[in-house]
Scaffold this motif. Structure first.
Motif, PDB file in Angstrom:
ATOM      1  N   LEU A   1     -61.906 -48.406  -4.317  1.00 34.57           N
ATOM      2  CA  LEU A   1     -61.741 -47.455  -5.422  1.00 34.57           C
ATOM      3  C   LEU A   1     -62.221 -46.079  -4.944  1.00 34.57           C
ATOM      4  CD1 LEU A   1     -61.040 -46.886  -8.387  1.00 34.57           C
ATOM      5  CD2 LEU A   1     -63.404 -47.507  -8.980  1.00 34.57           C
TER       6      LEU A   1
ATOM      7  N   GLU B   1     -59.855 -51.524 -17.140  1.00 31.39           N
ATOM      8  CA  GLU B   1     -58.568 -51.362 -16.458  1.00 31.39           C
ATOM      9  C   GLU B   1     -57.516 -52.258 -17.105  1.00 31.39           C
ATOM     10  OE1 GLU B   1     -56.742 -52.295 -12.068  1.00 31.39           O
ATOM     11  OE2 GLU B   1     -58.738 -51.337 -12.156  1.00 31.39           O
TER      12      GLU B   1
ATOM     13  N   TYR C   1     -56.767 -46.101  -5.897  1.00 31.31           N
ATOM     14  CA  TYR C   1     -57.131 -47.154  -4.950  1.00 31.31           C
ATOM     15  C   TYR C   1     -56.471 -46.868  -3.610  1.00 31.31           C
ATOM     16  CZ  TYR C   1     -59.022 -49.914  -8.813  1.00 31.31           C
ATOM     17  OH  TYR C   1     -59.763 -50.359  -9.875  1.00 31.31           O
TER      18      TYR C   1
ATOM     19  N   ALA D   1     -64.972 -51.005  -9.115  1.00 31.65           N
ATOM     20  CA  ALA D   1     -63.713 -51.252  -9.808  1.00 31.65           C
ATOM     21  C   ALA D   1     -63.739 -50.452 -11.097  1.00 31.65           C
ATOM     22  CB  ALA D   1     -63.525 -52.738 -10.100  1.00 31.65           C
TER      23      ALA D   1
ATOM     24  N   ASP E   1     -57.941 -51.277  -0.627  1.00 33.71           N
ATOM     25  CA  ASP E   1     -58.362 -51.727  -1.953  1.00 33.71           C
ATOM     26  C   ASP E   1     -59.709 -51.130  -2.385  1.00 33.71           C
ATOM     27  OD1 ASP E   1     -57.391 -53.084  -4.167  1.00 33.71           O
ATOM     28  OD2 ASP E   1     -58.695 -54.818  -3.801  1.00 33.71           O
TER      29      ASP E   1
ATOM     30  N   ARG F   1     -52.453 -51.901 -12.908  1.00 33.93           N
ATOM     31  CA  ARG F   1     -52.300 -51.008 -11.768  1.00 33.93           C
ATOM     32  C   ARG F   1     -50.812 -50.802 -11.525  1.00 33.93           C
ATOM     33  NH1 ARG F   1     -56.830 -53.038  -7.277  1.00 33.93           N
ATOM     34  NH2 ARG F   1     -58.601 -53.077  -8.750  1.00 33.93           N
TER      35      ARG F   1
ATOM     36  N   GLY G   1     -65.650 -44.872  -2.043  1.00 33.63           N
ATOM     37  CA  GLY G   1     -64.546 -44.042  -1.600  1.00 33.63           C
ATOM     38  C   GLY G   1     -64.992 -42.977  -0.610  1.00 33.63           C
TER      39      GLY G   1
ATOM     40  N   LYS H   1     -52.271 -47.442  -4.994  1.00 33.22           N
ATOM     41  CA  LYS H   1     -52.201 -47.927  -6.366  1.00 33.22           C
ATOM     42  C   LYS H   1     -53.029 -47.009  -7.260  1.00 33.22           C
ATOM     43  CE  LYS H   1     -51.715 -52.854  -5.176  1.00 33.22           C
ATOM     44  NZ  LYS H   1     -52.300 -54.202  -5.323  1.00 33.22           N
TER      45      LYS H   1
END
Length: 530
Positions: free
Chosen positions: A94, A51, A88, A47, A92, A54, A12, A31
Motif C-alpha cells: 500500500l 476497502e 497499491y 491495508a 502489493d 480494488r 510505501g 491497483k
C-alpha cells in the motif's frame, strides 16, 4: 497546480526509497482500492480500511514534478459511496491513501464511476511512479500536455484576458469581422501594406501619403518611412482646421539616429520626459529636472548662505555646531573632508569653532558654529591678520587709541608772590631827538593891538576880540637826556607762596557695552547639506 495531498505509508516509503537513501526506486501502481466509509489516513497502514473493492481500470500521468493526474473508472453494477482510495504497487504494498469525512461521489448500479484527480506528493519524486495505461485518461490540457480543456464564452473572447480556455470559430468570427472593417477600426498591433496609405481627401496636389521612402540610400530591403504633405506635417488633437507649417519637410524623424528635426519654433503645451544624462555630462543633450537638481546640489554642497529667516531652508542645515551622522549627509561629509577645515573634536572645542570636526571619529561629524559671530575673511598669508588658521575664533579687541582727560576743581585759592631786595641802584637812559618843532598852548590869550579902543574908548594894548592860541618859539632839533644812579649788575628773584597742601583728581569717562562691534543686521547662517 495544487492537488489532492495523499498520505504516503511507511511501507510505501520503504519501497520507494533506494538503498542508502540514494534516491527513489521506480515502481508501478497496478491497483487502486476504493473505500466505502471514512477512515483515518495513517502512515502506518498496511491495508486500506473500509476497502470495498480494488479496480485496475485507471490511468495516471505526471503533470508536474510532484503531481500525478489520475483517472478512475468503475463501470460495474456495484452501488456504494466513495470516501477514499488507496494506491497499491506491483508488489502489493500500500503506497498511499486518501480519505475525507464527506462523500467524494456516489456510485449507482446503472451509472459508471469516472473520477479524475490530481494527486500531489509532498515528499517523494512523483516522476518515479508509473500507472497502467488506459484510453480514458483525461488530464487538464496545457501547452505541453494533451487533455481536457474548457471552451471560452463570447465575453471571455471579447475581453481577451483568459489564458486557459479555448476559442471556437463562432466566438472568434465577430472579433475578426470587427478588425477587418477599416471604417472606424482601431489597430493596436502592426499593420502592413504593399502600397502607401493615401489621404485622398487632403487638399492640394494628389493628397498626402504615408509610405516607403527612397532617400538617404534606402533600398528595397532597408526603407525609410516617408510622410508626404504639400503643406507640411502637423500634429494636434483634431484634424479639421488645424494649421500646419507651410514649408515642406518642416518636421522629420530619422529612425537610424533617433533625431527629430523641426523647422521653426517648437511650442510644447504639455510635459516632455527624457532620459537623464550622466552626471557631469557637458554635451548638447537636453538636461532633465533630475539632472539639473543633482548638478545644482552637487555644485552647491558646502555653500554657506545668510538669510533673514528663522527656519532652515530645504537642503540646508543651520551652522549651529551640532553633531550629525555621516550616513545621513554623505555629500556634506565628503565636502568637509576636502575642505581643509576638518579638525579633531578636541581641537574644535579649543577656538576652532568655524571648522568641521570629526565627531566621534567613526559615524558622526560636527558642523561649524557661527551663531552670534561676525565673519572675517581668512588672511591666507597676506599679513593683515597674521598667524590665523582657517575657521579659528578671535576674541574682541580695539585698535590702540588715546582718551582726553579733565582735572576736578579744588575750590577758589590764591598764590602770593614777591621779589627779593637788590639794594639801592639807578638806571641811565636818554630820549631821542624829534626834530624842529613848536608847542601849542591849550588856552587862547589876548592878541597884541596898537592900541585897542573897543573898550569904551579906553585904550588897551591887548585885544581880547581876536584871541588866539599862542606858540612857543622854535627850539631846533634837540633831545632830552636823563640819568639814574647805577646799581650795578643785579637780578630780582620772584617767589610764589603756597596755597596749602592739595591735589587735582583726573577723571576719564567710560563708554561702550560688553563687546566691540560694528553696525550689523542679524541673519541665519546655513550650509547646503544635500
Amino acid at each position: 497546480m495544487a492537488g489532492t495531498l495523499i498520505t504516503i505509508t511507511d511501507a510505501g516509503r520503504a519501497a520507494l526509497v533506494g538503498p542508502g537513501n540514494t534516491g527513489t526506486n521506480a515502481h508501478q501502481v497496478v491497483k487502486i482500492g476504493l473505500a466505502s466509509a471514512p477512515f483515518v489516513a495513517d502512515k502506518g497502514l498496511l491495508a486500506m480500511p473500509n476497502e470495498r473493492k480494488r479496480i485496475t481500470t485507471f490511468a495516471g500521468k505526471n503533470i508536474a514534478a510532484d503531481t500525478i493526474h489520475v483517472t478512475l473508472k468503475d463501470d460495474t453494477a456495484d452501488q456504494f459511496t466513495l470516501y477514499g482510495f488507496g494506491l497499491y504497487l506491483e508488489n502489493d504494498v500500500l503506497l498511499g491513501v486518501y480519505s475525507q469525512a464527506t462523500p467524494i461521489m456516489e456510485k449507482s448500479p446503472a451509472a459508471m464511476l469516472l473520477l479524475s484527480a490530481d494527486i500531489q506528493f509532498a515528499t517523494i519524486d512523483a516522476a518515479a511512479l508509473t500507472f497502467g495505461d488506459a484510453s480514458f485518461l483525461n488530464p487538464p490540457a496545457t501547452t505541453e500536455v494533451q487533455g481536457v480543456i474548457e471552451l471560452a464564452t463570447q465575453a471571455e473572447v471579447d475581453a481577451g484576458l483568459d489564458a486557459v480556455r479555448a476559442v471556437t470559430p463562432a466566438t472568434l468570427k465577430p472579433k475578426l469581422d470587427a478588425k477587418a472593417s477599416l471604417s472606424g477600426a482601431n489597430f493596436t498591433g502592426p499593420v502592413s501594406t504593399t502600397d502607401a496609405f493615401r489621404l485622398a481627401s487632403a487638399p492640394g496636389g494628389t493628397g498626402s501619403a504615408l509610405g516607403p521612402g527612397n532617400g538617404d540610400n534606402a533600398s528595397n530591403t532597408i526603407n525609410n518611412v516617408a510622410l508626404r504633405s504639400w503643406f507640411g506635417i502637423g500634429f494636434g488633437p483634431t484634424i479639421d482646421g488645424m494649421p500646419v507649417p507651410k514649408a515642406e519637410f518642416s518636421h522629420w524623424f530619422d529612425t537610424r539616429t533617433g533625431n527629430t528635426g523641426f523647422r521653426g519654433t517648437l511650442d510644447v503645451g504639455g510635459l516632455i520626459t527624457a532620459l537623464t544624462p550622466p552626471t557631469g555630462d557637458v554635451s548638447k543633450k537636453v538636461p532633465t529636472t533630475e539632472w539639473v537638481i543633482a548638478a545644482i546640489a552637487t555644485a552647491s554642497i558646502g555653500t554657506i548662505v545668510f538669510e533673514p529667516r528663522t527656519t532652515v531652508r530645504a537642503g540646508f542645515l543651520k551652522l549651529n555646531g551640532t553633531v550629525v551622522r555621516r550616513a545621513d549627509y554623505p555629500a556634506l561629509w565628503a565636502y568637509a573632508q576636502a575642505s581643509g577645515a576638518l579638525v579633531a573634536e578636541s581641537a574644535w572645542t579649543s577656538n576652532n569653532w568655524g571648522c568641521f570636526s570629526t565627531g566621534d571619529g567613526a559615524t558622526t561629524f560636527r558642523l561649524p558654529e557661527l551663531r552670534g559671530e561676525f565673519i572675517r575673511c581668512w588672511d591666507d598669508a597676506r599679513g593683515a591678520d597674521s598667524n590665523r588658521g582657517i575657521g579659528t575664533y578671535q576674541g574682541s579687541q580695539n585698535i590702540w587709541h588715546a582718551h582726553g582727560a579733565s582735572a576736578a576743581a579744588v575750590g577758589d585759592h590764591v598764590h602770593s608772590a614777591w621779589t627779593d631786595s637788590q639794594g639801592w641802584h639807578g638806571h641811565h637812559g636818554n630820549t631821542y631827538g624829534v626834530g624842529d618843532h613848536q608847542h601849542i598852548l591849550d588856552q587862547n590869550v589876548p592878541q597884541w593891538a596898537n592900541p585897542d579902543t573897543d573898550r569904551g574908548s579906553v585904550n588897551s594894548w591887548f585885544s581880547i576880540d581876536n584871541a588866539r592860541q599862542p606858540y612857543t618859539s622854535w627850539n631846533g632839533a634837540h633831545g632830552h637826556g636823563f640819568d639814574t644812579d647805577g646799581a650795578g649788575t643785579h637780578g630780582h628773584n620772584v617767589g610764589i607762596g603756597g596755597a596749602g597742601n592739595h591735589s587735582h583728581t583726573i577723571t576719564v569717562n567710560g563708554d561702550g557695552g560688553n563687546e566691540a562691534r560694528p553696525r550689523n543686521v542679524a541673519m541665519l547662517a546655513m550650509i547646503r547639506a544635500y
